[in-house]
Motif scaffolding. Structure first.
Motif, PDB file in Angstrom:
ATOM      1  N   CYS A 164       0.830  -1.208   0.000  1.00  0.00           N
ATOM      2  CA  CYS A 164       0.000   0.000   0.000  1.00  0.00           C
ATOM      3  C   CYS A 164       0.866   1.260   0.000  1.00  0.00           C
ATOM      4  CB  CYS A 164      -0.912  -0.020   1.223  1.00  0.00           C
ATOM      5  SG  CYS A 164      -2.019   1.380   1.325  1.00  0.00           S
ATOM      6  N   CYS A 178      -5.096   0.640   2.640  1.00  0.00           N
ATOM      7  CA  CYS A 178      -6.132   1.675   2.488  1.00  0.00           C
ATOM      8  C   CYS A 178      -7.266   1.186   1.597  1.00  0.00           C
ATOM      9  CB  CYS A 178      -5.526   2.964   1.940  1.00  0.00           C
ATOM     10  SG  CYS A 178      -5.101   2.885   0.179  1.00  0.00           S
ATOM     11  N   CYS A 237      -5.632   3.172  -2.842  1.00  0.00           N
ATOM     12  CA  CYS A 237      -4.509   3.626  -3.668  1.00  0.00           C
ATOM     13  C   CYS A 237      -4.383   2.727  -4.912  1.00  0.00           C
ATOM     14  CB  CYS A 237      -3.209   3.600  -2.853  1.00  0.00           C
ATOM     15  SG  CYS A 237      -2.663   1.942  -2.431  1.00  0.00           S
ATOM     16  N   CYS A 252      -3.392  -0.899  -4.007  1.00  0.00           N
ATOM     17  CA  CYS A 252      -4.474  -1.683  -3.392  1.00  0.00           C
ATOM     18  C   CYS A 252      -5.523  -2.080  -4.434  1.00  0.00           C
ATOM     19  CB  CYS A 252      -5.144  -0.894  -2.265  1.00  0.00           C
ATOM     20  SG  CYS A 252      -4.178  -0.861  -0.739  1.00  0.00           S
TER      21      CYS A 252
HETATM   22 ZN   LIG Z   1      -3.472   1.279  -0.361  1.00  0.00          ZN
END
Ligand SMILES: [Zn+2]
Length: 345
Positions: free
Chosen positions: A50, A57, A60, A63
């Motif tokens: 991440c 999160c 992003c 992710c």
């Molecule tokens: Zn992330």
């Protein structure tokens, strides 16, 4: 934020290791089907790569790529259906070629993230050769490579492989927790959430799939109807059903295991009704029928058949001849004479 629900102990352990930089090189996630093993594995892969201040999160670029299986450093292997042959045949084992391929990939540095993550889904299906090959890789850990093995039963894995991994056990959720999550996070109406929570036996993934499409509930209704029919069938009809299951078994072991699990739950419910604990049954929408059955079978018959179903499941897992196992199971099923119809209402 970690997406996996109800696995607080395991999540906080992983979170702690991430913060301290004390991650293991290999994890073994153990738990029943659909309990959240893959969700947790992907969450861990996200946390490792991440770009945000508080990983994972979920938002992003890294992710999101992991969520949609487009991240170059996160690879999932497992049993796949071979598409190139004319007759699509599922793989029986995770073969050595698959492990050699990830072994090679793990020797290269990460391409776009910080860590390379290899997720092995259904690690109990590793062939002996593949497991030995994997073992060599696990014995020579590389700093930025993490293996995550997922299994429903760690006893089916070589002890040498298990000993190289940090074991993390994922337990089924409480029915109330599944119900609340379905309702609050997915907007499933309360009554349906309650039923699915019971049927899922604490495995949120199952409840969610059943909630989002009707096919799982429909499939369950069909399988229960077969179960009822076969209980009053003669041996010839029972053997015909066993032969059908054997055919399915050669296509997918998982399908037959699901049928046996359903049977086990049904007969366990019958036992619960018989001893006056109807409020703890799984198949809450079939309570009236279960009460009928409970009058027709003795406690000894119910207990004996529960044992037979468990034995059959265990023998299939240990690669016994499926036809033999299923025919013996059909023979040991007590017969119910009275004719009743199953209605789903
Ligand atoms: Zn992330």
């Amino acid at each position: 934020m970690w997406q996996v629900v109800g696995q607080n102990r395991v999540v906080s352990l992983l979170q702690h290791s991430l913060e301290r930089g004390t991650l293991a090189h290999a994890y073994l996630l153990i738990g029943p089907p659909h309990v959240g093993k893959m969700t947790l594995a992907l969450n861990l892969a996200q946390a490792l790569n991440c770009e945000a201040a508080e990983p994972p999160c979920g938002e992003c670029a890294s992710c999101q790529k992991i969520t949609s299986a487009r991240h170059a450093d996160v690879q999932i292997i497992g049993l796949t259906t071979e598409q190139n042959s004319t007759e699509a045949k599922p793989q029986a084992e995770i073969g050595i070629d698959q492990i050699r391929q990830i072994q090679h990939s793990s020797s290269l540095p990460p391409f776009e993230g910080r860590y390379k993550v290899f997720i092995i889904d259904g690690a109990e299906f590793l062939s002996n050769e593949a497991a030995n090959c994997l073992l060599k890789t696990l014995e020579e850990p590389v700093g930025s490579v993490i293996f995550i093995l997922l299994t429903t039963n760690d006893k089916l894995l070589p002890a040498t492989v298990v000993s190289r991994c940090q074991r993390l056990e994922l337990l089924p959720l409480a029915a109330t927790e599944v119900e609340a999550t379905l309702n609050s996070r997915w907007g499933i109406e309360l009554q349906k959430a309650k039923l699915l929570a019971k049927l899922s036996r604490g495995c949120l993934g199952w409840a969610l799939s059943a909630a989002l499409g009707d096919s799982l509930l429909q499939q369950r209704a069909e399988r229960l109807k077969r179960l009822v029919d076969v209980t009053r069938a003669n041996y010839e009809e029972r053997f015909a059903y066993a032969a059908q299951l054997v055919d399915q078994f050669s296509q997918s072991r998982g399908l037959v295991q699901e049928v046996l699990d359903l049977w086990l739950n049904w007969w366990r419910d019958l036992l619960l009704v018989k001893v006056g604990c109807s409020d703890t049954i799984t198949n809450v929408d079939f309570e009236a029928i279960l009460s009928d059955w409970a009058r027709d079978f003795s406690l000894a018959q119910i207990k004996a058949f529960i044992n037979s179903i468990q034995a059959a499941g265990e023998q299939l897992r240990q690669n016994a001849n499926p036809r033999l196992v299923l025919e013996v199971l059909m023979l040991s099923m007590p017969k119910r004479k009275e004719i009743i119809s199953v209605k789903h209402d």
